[in-house]
Design an enzyme around this catalytic site. Structure first.
Site, PDB file in Angstrom:
ATOM      1  N   VAL A  65      30.018  34.121  41.976  1.00 42.65           N
ATOM      2  CA  VAL A  65      28.951  33.705  41.073  1.00 42.65           C
ATOM      3  C   VAL A  65      29.165  32.249  40.674  1.00 42.65           C
ATOM      4  CG1 VAL A  65      27.635  34.274  39.003  1.00 42.65           C
ATOM      5  CG2 VAL A  65      28.974  36.067  40.126  1.00 42.65           C
ATOM      6  N   CYS A  66      28.161  31.424  40.928  1.00 42.95           N
ATOM      7  CA  CYS A  66      28.142  30.046  40.439  1.00 42.95           C
ATOM      8  C   CYS A  66      26.783  29.834  39.791  1.00 42.95           C
ATOM      9  CB  CYS A  66      28.432  29.048  41.569  1.00 42.95           C
ATOM     10  SG  CYS A  66      27.241  29.010  42.920  1.00 42.95           S
ATOM     11  N   GLY A  67      26.352  28.614  39.629  1.00 47.44           N
ATOM     12  CA  GLY A  67      25.064  28.363  38.986  1.00 47.44           C
ATOM     13  C   GLY A  67      23.889  28.958  39.745  1.00 47.44           C
ATOM     14  N   GLY A 109      24.302  32.330  38.178  1.00 47.86           N
ATOM     15  CA  GLY A 109      24.335  32.484  36.736  1.00 47.86           C
ATOM     16  C   GLY A 109      23.150  31.834  36.035  1.00 47.86           C
TER      17      GLY A 109
END
Length: 166
Positions: A65-67, A109
């Site tokens: 999970v990143c941006g 995210g």
């Protein structure tokens, strides 16, 4: 099933929600970080760590999970035997498994709520490769995976020789 899980600071909160969901389902988790929202570990280090674990079969699957999920997918897909897919809904999660046999799921995210992420993860975990397709398409998909493995071997070399098992 063992899942390697990782996030950068932009994906931390969503990773924590997904992690709790997986723990509640009784799934074995290996959290490679970040472990504090303020941690400054770059997304590419986390993605590479999870991808290495999945590609070497130390974990069955990975969730990153990143941006946006995109940066993590780009890095993860640079590793042999890793097939990372950015999924923003359950339809994409289902197709990433049934068509592409993805073994790493990436989420954003900035984009995905915890409630939707749990639905995506659940769909991704419960969908099998080739499920829902007619037998001729299933056969084609299974053969395509073999062809992709040949291309991957040409690109990366033998997985066994890289891990010292030759």
């Amino acid at each position: 099933m063992k899942i390697s899980l990782g996030a950068d600071s932009y994906g931390f909160d969503l990773k924590q929600a997904v992690k709790q969901y997986l723990i509640n389902k009784g799934i074995e988790i290996e959290d490679v970080g970040i472990n504090e929202q303020e941690a400054e570990t770059p997304y590419y280090q986390i993605a590479s760590e999870v991808a290495q674990r999945v590609g070497s079969q130390q974990a069955d699957r990975g969730i990153l999970v990143c941006g946006t999920g995109m940066g993590m997918a780009i890095i993860a897909n640079k590793h042999p035997s890793v097939y990372a897919a950015v999924c923003e809904n359950t339809n994409a999660a289902e197709k990433s498994r049934s068509i592409n046999n993805s073994n790493v799921l990436t989420l954003g995210g900035f984009i995905t709520s915890p409630e939707v992420a749990v639905e995506i993860v659940d769909t991704w975990l419960t969908t099998e490769f080739t499920s829902g397709w007619e037998p001729p398409i299933q056969e084609w998909l299974e053969n395509s995976i073999k062809d992709i493995a040949i291309l991957e071997n040409e690109q990366f070399g033998s997985i066994e020789s890289q891990s010292g098992n030759s």
